[in-house]
Each structure stands twice: as structure tokens, then as C-alpha cells.
Design a protein around this motif. Structure first.
Motif, mmCIF file in Angstrom:
data_model
loop_
_atom_site.group_PDB
_atom_site.id
_atom_site.type_symbol
_atom_site.label_atom_id
_atom_site.label_comp_id
_atom_site.label_asym_id
_atom_site.label_seq_id
_atom_site.Cartn_x
_atom_site.Cartn_y
_atom_site.Cartn_z
ATOM 1 N N PHE A 328 0.674 -1.043 -0.145
ATOM 2 C CA PHE A 328 -0.507 -0.103 0.197
ATOM 3 C C PHE A 328 0.538 1.009 0.368
ATOM 4 C CE2 PHE A 328 -3.387 -3.311 0.285
ATOM 5 C CZ PHE A 328 -4.196 -1.684 0.828
ATOM 6 N N ALA A 329 1.979 1.466 0.645
ATOM 7 C CA ALA A 329 2.527 2.364 0.942
ATOM 8 C C ALA A 329 3.280 2.685 -0.540
ATOM 9 C CB ALA A 329 4.258 2.132 2.180
ATOM 10 N N ALA A 330 3.962 1.593 -1.292
ATOM 11 C CA ALA A 330 4.838 1.843 -2.798
ATOM 12 C C ALA A 330 3.161 2.025 -3.338
ATOM 13 C CB ALA A 330 4.748 0.688 -3.110
ATOM 14 N N LEU A 331 2.697 1.778 -3.938
ATOM 15 C CA LEU A 331 1.542 2.398 -4.840
ATOM 16 C C LEU A 331 1.163 3.656 -4.093
ATOM 17 C CD1 LEU A 331 -0.834 2.594 -7.133
ATOM 18 C CD2 LEU A 331 -2.440 0.976 -5.019
ATOM 19 N N ALA A 332 0.937 3.888 -3.145
ATOM 20 C CA ALA A 332 0.850 5.532 -2.541
ATOM 21 C C ALA A 332 2.070 6.389 -3.008
ATOM 22 C CB ALA A 332 0.400 6.008 -0.905
ATOM 23 N N ALA A 333 3.399 5.899 -3.410
ATOM 24 C CA ALA A 333 4.079 6.743 -3.595
ATOM 25 C C ALA A 333 4.211 7.302 -4.316
ATOM 26 C CB ALA A 333 6.075 5.857 -3.189
ATOM 27 N N LEU A 334 3.586 6.147 -5.492
ATOM 28 C CA LEU A 334 3.947 5.559 -7.227
ATOM 29 C C LEU A 334 2.588 6.664 -7.588
ATOM 30 C CD1 LEU A 334 4.348 4.513 -9.656
ATOM 31 C CD2 LEU A 334 3.064 2.887 -9.270
ATOM 32 N N LEU A 335 1.398 6.780 -6.603
ATOM 33 C CA LEU A 335 0.507 7.751 -7.432
ATOM 34 C C LEU A 335 0.329 9.399 -6.816
ATOM 35 C CD1 LEU A 335 -2.981 5.877 -6.129
ATOM 36 C CD2 LEU A 335 -1.798 5.999 -8.158
ATOM 37 N N ALA A 336 2.178 9.172 -5.611
ATOM 38 C CA ALA A 336 1.419 10.750 -5.744
ATOM 39 C C ALA A 336 3.200 11.298 -6.700
ATOM 40 C CB ALA A 336 2.523 10.584 -4.254
ATOM 41 N N THR A 337 3.942 10.500 -6.646
ATOM 42 C CA THR A 337 5.104 10.857 -7.992
ATOM 43 C C THR A 337 4.714 10.306 -8.925
ATOM 44 O OG1 THR A 337 6.226 9.193 -6.318
ATOM 45 C CG2 THR A 337 7.497 9.807 -8.673
ATOM 46 N N LEU A 338 3.748 10.089 -9.857
ATOM 47 C CA LEU A 338 2.445 10.383 -11.046
ATOM 48 C C LEU A 338 1.768 11.611 -10.920
ATOM 49 C CD1 LEU A 338 2.173 8.875 -13.866
ATOM 50 C CD2 LEU A 338 0.070 8.349 -13.016
ATOM 51 N N ALA A 339 1.399 12.130 -9.623
ATOM 52 C CA ALA A 339 0.534 13.315 -9.913
ATOM 53 C C ALA A 339 1.715 14.293 -9.924
ATOM 54 C CB ALA A 339 0.154 13.301 -8.073
ATOM 55 N N ALA A 340 2.539 14.521 -8.787
ATOM 56 C CA ALA A 340 3.744 15.662 -9.167
ATOM 57 C C ALA A 340 4.122 15.526 -10.843
ATOM 58 C CB ALA A 340 4.706 15.619 -7.946
ATOM 59 N N ALA A 341 4.730 14.755 -11.048
ATOM 60 C CA ALA A 341 5.277 14.640 -12.528
ATOM 61 C C ALA A 341 3.858 15.575 -14.092
ATOM 62 C CB ALA A 341 5.759 13.208 -12.985
ATOM 63 N N LEU A 342 3.041 15.021 -13.882
ATOM 64 C CA LEU A 342 1.761 15.451 -15.044
ATOM 65 C C LEU A 342 1.457 16.100 -14.526
ATOM 66 C CD1 LEU A 342 -0.640 11.752 -14.599
ATOM 67 C CD2 LEU A 342 1.208 12.993 -16.151
#
Length: 351
Positions: A328-342
Motif C-alpha cells: 500500500f505504501a509503495a502504491l501511494a508513493a507511486l500515485l503521488a510521484t505520478l501526480a507531481a510529474a503530470l
């Protein structure tokens, strides 16, 4: 799915509050946009053009926050994990009824072919032992990782009279725990026949040392070995199979039972003698239930091969309750990174 700290899920109330705050900010920007003379600024404030792009990064951030809150609640899920089996014991019925042809070409040959296919699917490091039983039981191959030796042992099966399912279970258990002091001879033949210490051909366990005390464990809790019991009949001699199954269950070993042949029963004749054989499904189901294993019925050779394929999967993987906080923590980090990148790519800023 369950949570170790479910009270932390109350933090999810923050998510709808942030959605409301985001909507209020958009409304405020729209009202302020009319103060500017530039049409481009007004269109940007009103969200025209690529309107959907401006909402994607905040949406991904909210999803990230939701998953992050779920992760700190310590989620626990049932997952399939690789199971390291040190040994698999094949306990196979070699009673005379195994020559019946209702399973082509006959029950014994179909069982031998299916067992060989089963061996091919096991990991190379897994040791396999083979126990045969009829009126009594014996180890025809001690646990080994040599597939050639195992196949040769299967090919050496000789049909005999009688069906001692309980003996097969006891010998299988003693094969798994050779140093446990299990007095196989006494358990199978009784106290009167247990004193054969000088007999080189005495059954396994008859020359054991002093008995060792042990504390019964949870059935099915021993994960280093399993027993696969195949039979086509009902007990005609030997110890009670359910009492033997209780011994196996007390040591935590699972027994997967396979019933092969005719459920209704049939007459088997050979060299002037005949007998009525019937599959005792009820006992096989109870043995599997007591040891936390599973019962399978094979009415033909195809079913038997499919069962062994299923057993391969059963003893190679196990269901286990496992905490998946890290996922879950890895998925949360991935979503946050994707949001910032976009957001940086589309709007040249982070949110």
C-alpha cells in the motif's frame, strides 16, 4: 481484507473534506477571473481547453492520500505464497483390487502414470518418499530428490491382498519423523509382535529407541512435509485409519486423500478368487478433514492426472494471512510521484 489498526481509517474523512476544499478553490478562481480583461486568462480560470488535465494531478494526489491512510491502518490480506516442502510422501494402495480396469488401462497403471507426472511437476529440490500398503505397509523408497530412483520404485509395485490404510498412514508419519521414536511395529501389529529387534526385515520403527514425548500441535501447522494417500478400497485389516489420522494430525502433517475407482463398488476376480471392493469415501474425507488436507475423487485416468496437477499447486503454494502495508505504501508513493510529474509536465508547477 482486514486491518490491524482499524481506528486509523477514520482519517479517511480528510479525503472528502479536501474534495470540498478543492471545489471551493475552483469556484473562487472562477469568480475572480471576470476581473481580468485578458480573454486567455479568463478561459484558463474557467477551465476551458484541456479542462480535464487540471483535475488529473489533484485526483491522483487524493488517491495517493487514501491509499496512504489505508497503509498506516496496517492492512492484512490472504495471499498465496511459495511453500517450501522438505518432503512429500506418496502412500499408494497396492491391494489386489488395483488391477480393476474401470480406470484404464487399470487402476494401478493409471496411478503409476499419474504419480510419475506428479514428480515431474515438483521442484527439483523437493524430496519424495514412497510408501506402499496392502495388508501391511512398507517404505519402498526413502525420501530422495532423485527422480530416477522414485520412478524405479513406482515401477516395482507388486499387488498384494488386503487394504491397511491405517498402516500406510503410520509408516508415512514415521518416514517424515524418523527420529521421533514412533514404534511402527507395535502400532501396526500390536505388542505381541513388537519384539523383532534382530529381524533385518522388520517394519520401519520396530527397532526404534525409547519413545520420546511430544506435545500435539495444531493440525496442518507442519509445513515441511505432506502425505498424499491414494487408495481404491476400504480398510480390511490393520489399525483404524481414523486413529492413525489422529496421530498424523497431532504432529501437524496434512494428508491429501485420493479415492480412485468405482464409488458403488464392484466384484474383482483373479486366479480363482473374487472379492467385493468399495471405495470408503467417508473415511477418506474424514482423514483429510482431521489433518486439514483435502479429498479428491478420481473416476478415471484423466481425473487422476488432473488431481495430481492440482496437488502440485496445493503443496507448492499456501494461503496465508499477511500484512501488506509495504504494498500500500509503495502504491501511494507511486500515485503521488505520478501526480507531481503530470502537474510539472502540463502546468509547469507542482499542483
Amino acid at each position: 481484507m482486514t486491518f490491524e489498526w482499524p481506528l486509523m481509517l477514520w482519517l479517511l474523512l480528510v479525503v472528502p473534506a479536501l474534495v470540498l476544499l478543492y471545489w471551493l478553490i475552483l469556484r473562487k478562481r472562477q469568480r475572480a477571473a471576470v476581473r481580468y480583461a485578458s480573454l486567455g486568462l479568463v478561459q484558463e480560470a474557467l477551465g476551458r481547453g484541456h479542462q480535464w488535465r487540471r483535475h488529473v494531478p489533484p485526483l491522483l494526489f487524493l488517491l495517493s492520500l487514501t491509499v496512504m491512510i489505508a497503509s498506516i491502518s496496517r492492512p492484512v490480506a490472504t495471499v498465496y505464497l511459495p511453500l517450501q516442502q522438505d518432503a512429500v510422501i506418496l502412500a499408494m494402495d497396492v491391494s489386489g483390487s488395483m488391477r480393476a480396469t474401470d480406470v484404464e488401462p487399470n487402476r494401478l497403471q493409471a496411478a503409476q502414470a499419474a504419480a510419475k507426472t506428479f514428480l515431474e511437476g515438483l521442484p527439483a529440490r523437493t524430496k519424495v518418499g514412497i510408501v506402499s500398503f496392502a495388508a501391511t505397509a512398507s517404505v519402498v523408497q526413502a525420501p530422495t530428490s532423485s527422480r530416477e530412483d522414485l520412478v524405479a520404485a513406482i515401477d516395482r509395485f507388486q499387488l498384494q491382498r488386503g487394504t491397511a490404510i491405517g498402516s500406510g498412514l503410520i509408516v508415512s508419519l514415521a518416514t517424515i519423523f524418523p527420529d521421533a521414536g514412533i514404534d511402527v511395529s507395535r502400532l501396526i501389529y500390536g505388542a505381541a509382535n513388537a519384539s523383532n529387534e534382530n529381524d533385518a526385515n522388520a517394519p520401519l520403527g520396530s527397532r526404534e529407541g525409547p519413545k520420546r514425548e511430544f506435545t500435539p500441535v495444531e493440525p496442518g501447522s507442519y509445513t515441511s512435509a505432506v502425505v498424499i494417500l491414494l487408495t481404491d478400497g476400504q480398510r480390511t485389516t490393520g489399525p483404524d485409519p481414523l486413529e492413525a489420522a489422529k496421530m498424523v494430525a497431532d504432529r501437524g502433517v496434512r494428508v491429501y486423500t485420493v479415492g480412485v475407482g468405482t464409488k458403488e463398488g464392484s466384484n474383482i476376480g483373479f486366479e480363482g478368487w473374487s472379492m467385493r471392493v468399495r471405495l470408503d469415501e467417508e473415511s477418506l474425507k474424514k482423514i483429510a478433514e482431521m489433518t486439514r488436507g483435502e479429498y479428491f475423487y478420481a473416476g478415471n485416468a484423466v481425473d487422476l492426472k488432473k488431481i495430481y496437477e492440482t496437488l502440485n499447486a496445493r503443496i507448492s503454494m499456501e494461503k496465508r494471512q499477511t500484512e501488506v502495508t509495504a504494498l500500500f505504501a509503495a502504491l501511494a508513493a507511486l500515485l503521488a510521484t505520478l501526480a507531481a510529474a503530470l502537474s510539472l509536465w502540463w502546468h509547469h508547477r507542482v499542483f
